[in-house]
Design a protein around this motif. Sequence first.
Motif, PDB file in Angstrom:
ATOM      1  N   GLY A   1     -36.742  49.269  -4.601  1.00  0.00           N
ATOM      2  CA  GLY A   1     -37.528  50.166  -4.071  1.00  0.00           C
ATOM      3  C   GLY A   1     -38.460  49.497  -2.907  1.00  0.00           C
ATOM      4  O   GLY A   1     -38.903  48.399  -2.956  1.00  0.00           O
ATOM      5  N   TRP A   2     -39.012  50.612  -2.134  1.00  0.00           N
ATOM      6  CA  TRP A   2     -40.217  50.337  -1.202  1.00  0.00           C
ATOM      7  C   TRP A   2     -41.461  50.899  -1.905  1.00  0.00           C
ATOM      8  O   TRP A   2     -41.294  52.124  -1.936  1.00  0.00           O
ATOM      9  N   PHE A   3     -42.390  50.045  -1.818  1.00  0.00           N
ATOM     10  CA  PHE A   3     -43.768  50.720  -2.247  1.00  0.00           C
ATOM     11  C   PHE A   3     -44.730  50.482  -1.146  1.00  0.00           C
ATOM     12  O   PHE A   3     -44.615  49.362  -0.222  1.00  0.00           O
ATOM     13  N   ARG A   4     -45.897  50.997  -1.214  1.00  0.00           N
ATOM     14  CA  ARG A   4     -46.920  50.665  -0.178  1.00  0.00           C
ATOM     15  C   ARG A   4     -48.298  50.804  -0.742  1.00  0.00           C
ATOM     16  O   ARG A   4     -48.389  51.563  -1.881  1.00  0.00           O
ATOM     17  N   GLN A   5     -49.330  50.001  -0.573  1.00  0.00           N
ATOM     18  CA  GLN A   5     -50.597  50.157  -0.818  1.00  0.00           C
ATOM     19  C   GLN A   5     -51.802  49.900   0.069  1.00  0.00           C
ATOM     20  O   GLN A   5     -51.573  48.919   0.639  1.00  0.00           O
ATOM     21  N   ALA A   6     -52.615  50.917   0.230  1.00  0.00           N
ATOM     22  CA  ALA A   6     -53.357  50.895   1.197  1.00  0.00           C
ATOM     23  C   ALA A   6     -54.960  50.338   0.470  1.00  0.00           C
ATOM     24  O   ALA A   6     -54.767  50.644  -0.704  1.00  0.00           O
ATOM     25  N   PRO A   7     -55.791  50.044   1.425  1.00  0.00           N
ATOM     26  CA  PRO A   7     -56.940  49.487   0.698  1.00  0.00           C
ATOM     27  C   PRO A   7     -57.836  50.630   0.018  1.00  0.00           C
ATOM     28  O   PRO A   7     -57.902  51.644   0.246  1.00  0.00           O
ATOM     29  N   GLY A   8     -57.979  50.082  -1.214  1.00  0.00           N
ATOM     30  CA  GLY A   8     -58.751  51.059  -2.315  1.00  0.00           C
ATOM     31  C   GLY A   8     -57.955  52.370  -2.962  1.00  0.00           C
ATOM     32  O   GLY A   8     -58.211  53.124  -3.669  1.00  0.00           O
ATOM     33  N   LYS A   9     -56.788  52.210  -2.700  1.00  0.00           N
ATOM     34  CA  LYS A   9     -55.580  53.218  -3.072  1.00  0.00           C
ATOM     35  C   LYS A   9     -54.581  52.463  -4.076  1.00  0.00           C
ATOM     36  O   LYS A   9     -54.330  51.328  -3.992  1.00  0.00           O
ATOM     37  N   GLU A  10     -53.981  53.377  -4.894  1.00  0.00           N
ATOM     38  CA  GLU A  10     -53.006  52.914  -5.860  1.00  0.00           C
ATOM     39  C   GLU A  10     -51.700  52.467  -5.067  1.00  0.00           C
ATOM     40  O   GLU A  10     -51.241  53.196  -4.002  1.00  0.00           O
ATOM     41  N   ARG A  11     -50.801  51.828  -5.788  1.00  0.00           N
ATOM     42  CA  ARG A  11     -49.619  51.285  -5.140  1.00  0.00           C
ATOM     43  C   ARG A  11     -48.764  52.655  -5.483  1.00  0.00           C
ATOM     44  O   ARG A  11     -48.737  53.199  -6.283  1.00  0.00           O
ATOM     45  N   GLU A  12     -48.040  53.089  -4.341  1.00  0.00           N
ATOM     46  CA  GLU A  12     -47.288  54.318  -4.401  1.00  0.00           C
ATOM     47  C   GLU A  12     -45.654  54.080  -3.991  1.00  0.00           C
ATOM     48  O   GLU A  12     -45.463  53.250  -3.021  1.00  0.00           O
ATOM     49  N   GLY A  13     -45.014  54.851  -4.523  1.00  0.00           N
ATOM     50  CA  GLY A  13     -43.479  54.604  -4.225  1.00  0.00           C
ATOM     51  C   GLY A  13     -43.011  55.387  -2.989  1.00  0.00           C
ATOM     52  O   GLY A  13     -43.745  56.679  -2.839  1.00  0.00           O
ATOM     53  N   VAL A  14     -42.422  54.679  -2.075  1.00  0.00           N
ATOM     54  CA  VAL A  14     -41.893  55.364  -0.671  1.00  0.00           C
ATOM     55  C   VAL A  14     -40.471  55.903  -0.602  1.00  0.00           C
ATOM     56  O   VAL A  14     -40.336  57.015  -0.282  1.00  0.00           O
ATOM     57  N   ALA A  15     -39.677  54.769  -1.080  1.00  0.00           N
ATOM     58  CA  ALA A  15     -38.463  55.141  -1.104  1.00  0.00           C
ATOM     59  C   ALA A  15     -37.372  54.098  -2.082  1.00  0.00           C
ATOM     60  O   ALA A  15     -38.178  53.022  -2.476  1.00  0.00           O
ATOM     61  N   ALA A  16     -36.531  54.637  -2.631  1.00  0.00           N
ATOM     62  CA  ALA A  16     -35.689  53.691  -3.486  1.00  0.00           C
ATOM     63  C   ALA A  16     -34.176  53.959  -3.241  1.00  0.00           C
ATOM     64  O   ALA A  16     -33.764  55.156  -3.074  1.00  0.00           O
ATOM     65  N   ILE A  17     -33.523  52.995  -3.661  1.00  0.00           N
ATOM     66  CA  ILE A  17     -31.979  53.275  -3.341  1.00  0.00           C
ATOM     67  C   ILE A  17     -31.101  52.599  -4.797  1.00  0.00           C
ATOM     68  O   ILE A  17     -31.825  51.392  -5.264  1.00  0.00           O
ATOM     69  N   TYR A  18     -30.293  53.226  -5.374  1.00  0.00           N
ATOM     70  CA  TYR A  18     -29.830  52.744  -6.570  1.00  0.00           C
ATOM     71  C   TYR A  18     -28.273  52.302  -6.148  1.00  0.00           C
ATOM     72  O   TYR A  18     -27.368  52.820  -5.541  1.00  0.00           O
ATOM     73  N   THR A  19     -27.850  51.207  -6.882  1.00  0.00           N
ATOM     74  CA  THR A  19     -26.650  50.626  -6.874  1.00  0.00           C
ATOM     75  C   THR A  19     -25.965  50.581  -7.936  1.00  0.00           C
ATOM     76  O   THR A  19     -26.498  50.200  -8.941  1.00  0.00           O
ATOM     77  N   PRO A  20     -24.594  50.823  -8.096  1.00  0.00           N
ATOM     78  CA  PRO A  20     -23.699  51.398  -7.141  1.00  0.00           C
ATOM     79  C   PRO A  20     -23.853  52.893  -6.781  1.00  0.00           C
ATOM     80  O   PRO A  20     -24.508  53.407  -7.661  1.00  0.00           O
ATOM     81  N   GLY A  21     -23.230  53.132  -5.697  1.00  0.00           N
ATOM     82  CA  GLY A  21     -23.195  54.660  -5.446  1.00  0.00           C
ATOM     83  C   GLY A  21     -24.398  54.850  -4.113  1.00  0.00           C
ATOM     84  O   GLY A  21     -24.002  55.798  -3.409  1.00  0.00           O
TER      85      GLY A  21
END
Length: 130
Positions: A35-55
Amino acid sequence: QVQLVESGGGSVQAGGSLRLSCAVYGYTYSSRCMGWFRQAPGKEREGVAAIYTPGGSTYYADSVKGRFTISQDNAKNTVYLQMNSLKPEDTAMYYCAASSFSRAMWDNGMGRGPTDYGYWGQGTQVTVSS
């Protein structure tokens, strides 16, 4: 020892593009979620994208759908996040994360939130100016 190393962050103007990379070391589960996550100052970490393997099944947050693309190169054990049409609100520290769970759990929504992951990279800064 599991290690995730992000790279590719930087400063761009709105409308620009960046490609983030996450090199994965020591994590060899046949079924895994990255997964890729991001966190801006003063904000909670949020999910951006994810990829599942296999498939290669993918997930995107609504805020990035149509602009960001997650992909992976299994031969290089590297996960990418191509970010296009960047906006100032995309400014944040971006983190790569790894987890392992069943496909059934993925289909039921696991892998979308930060608590679903046990391994994290150190982050790479993305700054988008208007």
